[in-house]
Design a protein around this motif. Structure first.
Motif, PDB file in Angstrom:
ATOM      1  N   LYS A 181       0.976  -1.261   0.078  1.00 53.05           N
ATOM      2  CA  LYS A 181       0.027  -0.081  -0.130  1.00 53.05           C
ATOM      3  C   LYS A 181       0.800   1.233   0.145  1.00 53.05           C
ATOM      4  N   LEU A 182       1.948   1.338   0.917  1.00 54.57           N
ATOM      5  CA  LEU A 182       2.750   2.486   0.959  1.00 54.57           C
ATOM      6  C   LEU A 182       3.498   2.506  -0.413  1.00 54.57           C
ATOM      7  N   LEU A 183       4.073   1.395  -1.029  1.00 54.62           N
ATOM      8  CA  LEU A 183       5.078   1.404  -2.051  1.00 54.62           C
ATOM      9  C   LEU A 183       4.161   2.037  -3.328  1.00 54.62           C
ATOM     10  N   LEU A 184       2.809   1.546  -3.521  1.00 56.94           N
ATOM     11  CA  LEU A 184       1.921   1.831  -4.682  1.00 56.94           C
ATOM     12  C   LEU A 184       0.995   3.135  -4.265  1.00 56.94           C
ATOM     13  N   ASN A 185       0.990   3.510  -3.200  1.00 55.30           N
ATOM     14  CA  ASN A 185       0.152   4.880  -2.763  1.00 55.30           C
ATOM     15  C   ASN A 185      -1.310   4.440  -3.151  1.00 55.30           C
ATOM     16  N   THR A 186      -1.836   3.154  -3.205  1.00 50.06           N
ATOM     17  CA  THR A 186      -3.227   2.939  -3.409  1.00 50.06           C
ATOM     18  C   THR A 186      -3.911   2.013  -2.515  1.00 50.06           C
ATOM     19  N   THR A 187      -5.035   1.874  -2.213  1.00 46.41           N
ATOM     20  CA  THR A 187      -5.678   0.766  -1.465  1.00 46.41           C
ATOM     21  C   THR A 187      -6.486  -0.395  -2.273  1.00 46.41           C
ATOM     22  N   ASN A 188      -6.542  -0.158  -3.561  1.00 40.50           N
ATOM     23  CA  ASN A 188      -7.192  -1.104  -4.240  1.00 40.50           C
ATOM     24  C   ASN A 188      -6.415  -2.576  -4.786  1.00 40.50           C
ATOM     25  N   ILE A 189      -5.957  -2.936  -3.863  1.00 38.23           N
ATOM     26  CA  ILE A 189      -4.989  -4.013  -4.040  1.00 38.23           C
ATOM     27  C   ILE A 189      -5.667  -5.325  -3.532  1.00 38.23           C
ATOM     28  N   LEU A 190      -5.509  -6.240  -4.444  1.00 42.26           N
ATOM     29  CA  LEU A 190      -5.922  -7.703  -3.776  1.00 42.26           C
ATOM     30  C   LEU A 190      -4.586  -8.589  -3.993  1.00 42.26           C
ATOM     31  N   ARG A 191      -4.583  -9.484  -2.844  1.00 40.45           N
ATOM     32  CA  ARG A 191      -3.589 -10.476  -2.771  1.00 40.45           C
ATOM     33  C   ARG A 191      -3.971 -11.860  -2.149  1.00 40.45           C
ATOM     34  N   PRO A 192      -4.058 -12.857  -3.046  1.00 42.76           N
ATOM     35  CA  PRO A 192      -4.246 -14.366  -2.480  1.00 42.76           C
ATOM     36  C   PRO A 192      -3.248 -14.752  -1.528  1.00 42.76           C
ATOM     37  N   LYS A 193      -3.608 -15.152  -0.376  1.00 46.48           N
ATOM     38  CA  LYS A 193      -2.640 -15.984   0.378  1.00 46.48           C
ATOM     39  C   LYS A 193      -3.185 -17.542   0.557  1.00 46.48           C
ATOM     40  N   TYR A 194      -2.206 -18.399   0.361  1.00 47.06           N
ATOM     41  CA  TYR A 194      -2.403 -19.697   0.553  1.00 47.06           C
ATOM     42  C   TYR A 194      -1.933 -20.447   1.559  1.00 47.06           C
ATOM     43  N   GLN A 195      -2.310 -21.513   2.282  1.00 48.38           N
ATOM     44  CA  GLN A 195      -1.643 -22.158   3.169  1.00 48.38           C
ATOM     45  C   GLN A 195      -1.437 -23.624   2.802  1.00 48.38           C
ATOM     46  N   CYS A 196      -0.397 -24.063   3.279  1.00 49.76           N
ATOM     47  CA  CYS A 196      -0.092 -25.457   2.677  1.00 49.76           C
ATOM     48  C   CYS A 196      -0.150 -26.271   4.088  1.00 49.76           C
ATOM     49  N   THR A 197      -1.204 -27.259   4.032  1.00 49.54           N
ATOM     50  CA  THR A 197      -1.338 -28.167   5.246  1.00 49.54           C
ATOM     51  C   THR A 197      -0.379 -29.383   5.302  1.00 49.54           C
ATOM     52  N   GLU A 198      -0.330 -29.993   6.512  1.00 52.03           N
ATOM     53  CA  GLU A 198       0.558 -31.179   6.607  1.00 52.03           C
ATOM     54  C   GLU A 198       0.194 -32.339   5.766  1.00 52.03           C
ATOM     55  N   ASP A 199      -0.912 -32.570   5.607  1.00 47.21           N
ATOM     56  CA  ASP A 199      -1.540 -33.552   4.946  1.00 47.21           C
ATOM     57  C   ASP A 199      -1.483 -33.492   3.455  1.00 47.21           C
ATOM     58  N   PHE A 200      -0.414 -32.801   2.861  1.00 44.75           N
ATOM     59  CA  PHE A 200      -0.598 -32.618   1.558  1.00 44.75           C
ATOM     60  C   PHE A 200      -0.591 -33.552   0.518  1.00 44.75           C
ATOM     61  N   ASP A 201      -1.539 -33.588  -0.523  1.00 47.12           N
ATOM     62  CA  ASP A 201      -1.639 -34.613  -1.253  1.00 47.12           C
ATOM     63  C   ASP A 201      -1.570 -34.162  -2.615  1.00 47.12           C
ATOM     64  N   ASN A 202      -0.544 -34.739  -3.258  1.00 46.37           N
ATOM     65  CA  ASN A 202      -0.032 -34.322  -4.855  1.00 46.37           C
ATOM     66  C   ASN A 202      -1.179 -34.834  -5.812  1.00 46.37           C
ATOM     67  N   ILE A 203      -1.993 -34.231  -6.183  1.00 46.20           N
ATOM     68  CA  ILE A 203      -3.137 -34.561  -7.123  1.00 46.20           C
ATOM     69  C   ILE A 203      -2.871 -33.389  -8.169  1.00 46.20           C
ATOM     70  N   TRP A 204      -2.055 -32.811  -8.338  1.00 43.45           N
ATOM     71  CA  TRP A 204      -1.787 -31.590  -9.204  1.00 43.45           C
ATOM     72  C   TRP A 204      -1.509 -31.879 -10.732  1.00 43.45           C
ATOM     73  N   GLY A 205      -1.084 -33.216 -11.023  1.00 42.80           N
ATOM     74  CA  GLY A 205      -0.901 -33.453 -12.464  1.00 42.80           C
ATOM     75  C   GLY A 205       0.554 -33.036 -13.110  1.00 42.80           C
ATOM     76  N   ALA A 206       1.740 -33.688 -12.564  1.00 42.06           N
ATOM     77  CA  ALA A 206       3.027 -32.965 -12.940  1.00 42.06           C
ATOM     78  C   ALA A 206       3.225 -32.833 -14.394  1.00 42.06           C
ATOM     79  N   ASN A 207       2.609 -33.760 -15.222  1.00 38.56           N
ATOM     80  CA  ASN A 207       2.804 -33.571 -16.556  1.00 38.56           C
ATOM     81  C   ASN A 207       1.904 -32.984 -17.479  1.00 38.56           C
ATOM     82  N   LYS A 208       0.898 -32.190 -17.011  1.00 38.60           N
ATOM     83  CA  LYS A 208      -0.166 -31.387 -17.595  1.00 38.60           C
ATOM     84  C   LYS A 208       0.524 -29.972 -17.666  1.00 38.60           C
TER      85      LYS A 208
END
Length: 362
Positions: A181-208
């Motif tokens: 906010k200080l760097l851009l001098n604007t309040t119209n900012i979105l930022r997604p925040k993700y959290q990885c859990t301990e029971d991670f399940d690799n379903i994401w398709g490495a070859n796609k």
């Protein structure tokens, strides 16, 4: 297509020692984060595009004369998306935006220090150059896909050119929102925040490819905002920010708060699950009290605009919408169905989605 799929000796994993193989899950986690980030960015652009089209449709038709000024106004209503950064994330995001529908090539531009490396997008009609300030003057939505070390310089270049109405969507996780906010001098900012859990399940398709992965129903459903599948969860405060960003778009269009609420109901609550067909009274509707406090409501006359909302505060603090979004499973169901429908993917057996209320992901 992975040309190394059947050549085990040339694959990445073959060169990893046995003692280091336990860390290979980080590769799947990184890919999962990339897929989620692209999916949610595409979803946001679809919502903004739909909202802008509805706003244009609601303009007074009597004011249209069919001259060149009207044609220019129609052109201005089109969603224009800018991306700063042409690295791996910038390329994946560009492919997702182009192939999954919300942004045509002529409405997408990229500013990067090496535009000559983006010939595949230039051939499709995407303008690629190195002029950050020029890009932000043009864009309605601006994605920051640069590395953290470059961000202060980029912000210095664009802060005086950045329009108040432009939504800045940051993928630079290392820079907190107050600092941005200080760097851009604007309040119209979105930022997604993700959290990885301990029971991670690799379903994401490495070859796609990312876009191919998002067409896979199993992978796609794992990206749903309320889904814990895959071991990666989205902070739902981002979803609050999306709602308030849409209200800011209505305010920038001089739309009365009553009209803005009607459009939000059309954009966010237009997709229903089976239970709604038998009991329409159960369908949620947005009210003024969902977004502003009672003190402000007393001064909200019928034609008064919504205030301009600080999206930084929305994502960091409790809002009037926080309790509604967290407590209403019916609303969560509608939003999940909308998310899936916007990508053309239905829920399994058309059942109501499983809503995770784990507070640790909030």
């Amino acid at each position: 297509m992975d040309v190394l799929e059947d050549l085990k000796s040339l694959q990445f994993e073959n060169g990893i020692s046995e003692e280091d193989r336990s860390w290979l899950y980080l590769r799947g986690r990184s890919r999962g984060l990339m897929i989620e980030a692209c999916a949610h960015a595409v979803f946001f652009c679809k919502l903004v595009r739909n909202l802008r089209e509805l706003i244009h449709e609601n303009q007074d038709s009597t004011s249209l004369t069919g001259d060149s000024a009207d044609l220019a106004a129609v052109e201005e209503e089109k969603l224009k998306v800018g991306i700063i950064g042409g690295g791996h994330l910038g390329k994946q995001l560009t492919s997702a935006l182009l192939q999954l529908g919300p942004v045509p090539a002529e409405s997408l531009r990229i500013s990067t220090r090496r535009p000559e490396c983006l010939t595949e997008f230039q051939k499709l009609g995407v303008q690629c150059f190195y002029h950050n300030a020029y890009l932000v003057v043009w864009a309605n939505v601006l994605f920051l896909c640069c590395v953290p070390s470059q961000l202060p310089r980029i912000c210095l270049e664009i802060q005086n050119s950045l329009k108040t109405t432009c939504v800045v969507y940051s993928f630079v996780a290392a820079i907190p929102l107050p600092r941005l906010k200080l760097l851009l001098n604007t309040t119209n900012i979105l930022r997604p925040k993700y959290q990885c859990t301990e029971d991670f399940d690799n379903i994401w398709g490495a070859n796609k490819e990312i876009t191919a992965a998002l067409r896979d129903p199993v992978i796609f459903r794992a990206t749903c905002p309320y889904s814990p599948a895959g071991g990666i969860t989205l902070n739902i405060k981002w979803l609050e920010g999306v709602f308030y960003a849409c209200l800011n778009i209505c305010t920038a269009s001089n739309m009365a708060h009553s009209q803005a609420l009607q459009l939000l109901n059309k954009v966010f609550l237009s997709v229903h699950y089976e239970g709604c067909k038998t009991d329409e009274t159960s369908c949620p509707k947005f009210q003024l009290a969902d977004f502003v406090n009672t003190v402000y409501m007393k001064n909200m006359f019928h034609k008064r605009l919504f205030p301009w909302f600080d999206l930084i505060d929305v994502q960091l603090k409790e809002t009037p919408f926080s309790q509604r979004l967290s407590s209403s499973t019916v609303l969560q169901d509608h939003l999940t169905h909308l998310y899936c429908d916007s990508f053309g993917i239905s829920l399994v057996n058309k059942e109501k989605p499983v809503v995770s209320m784990d507070s640790s992901s909030q």
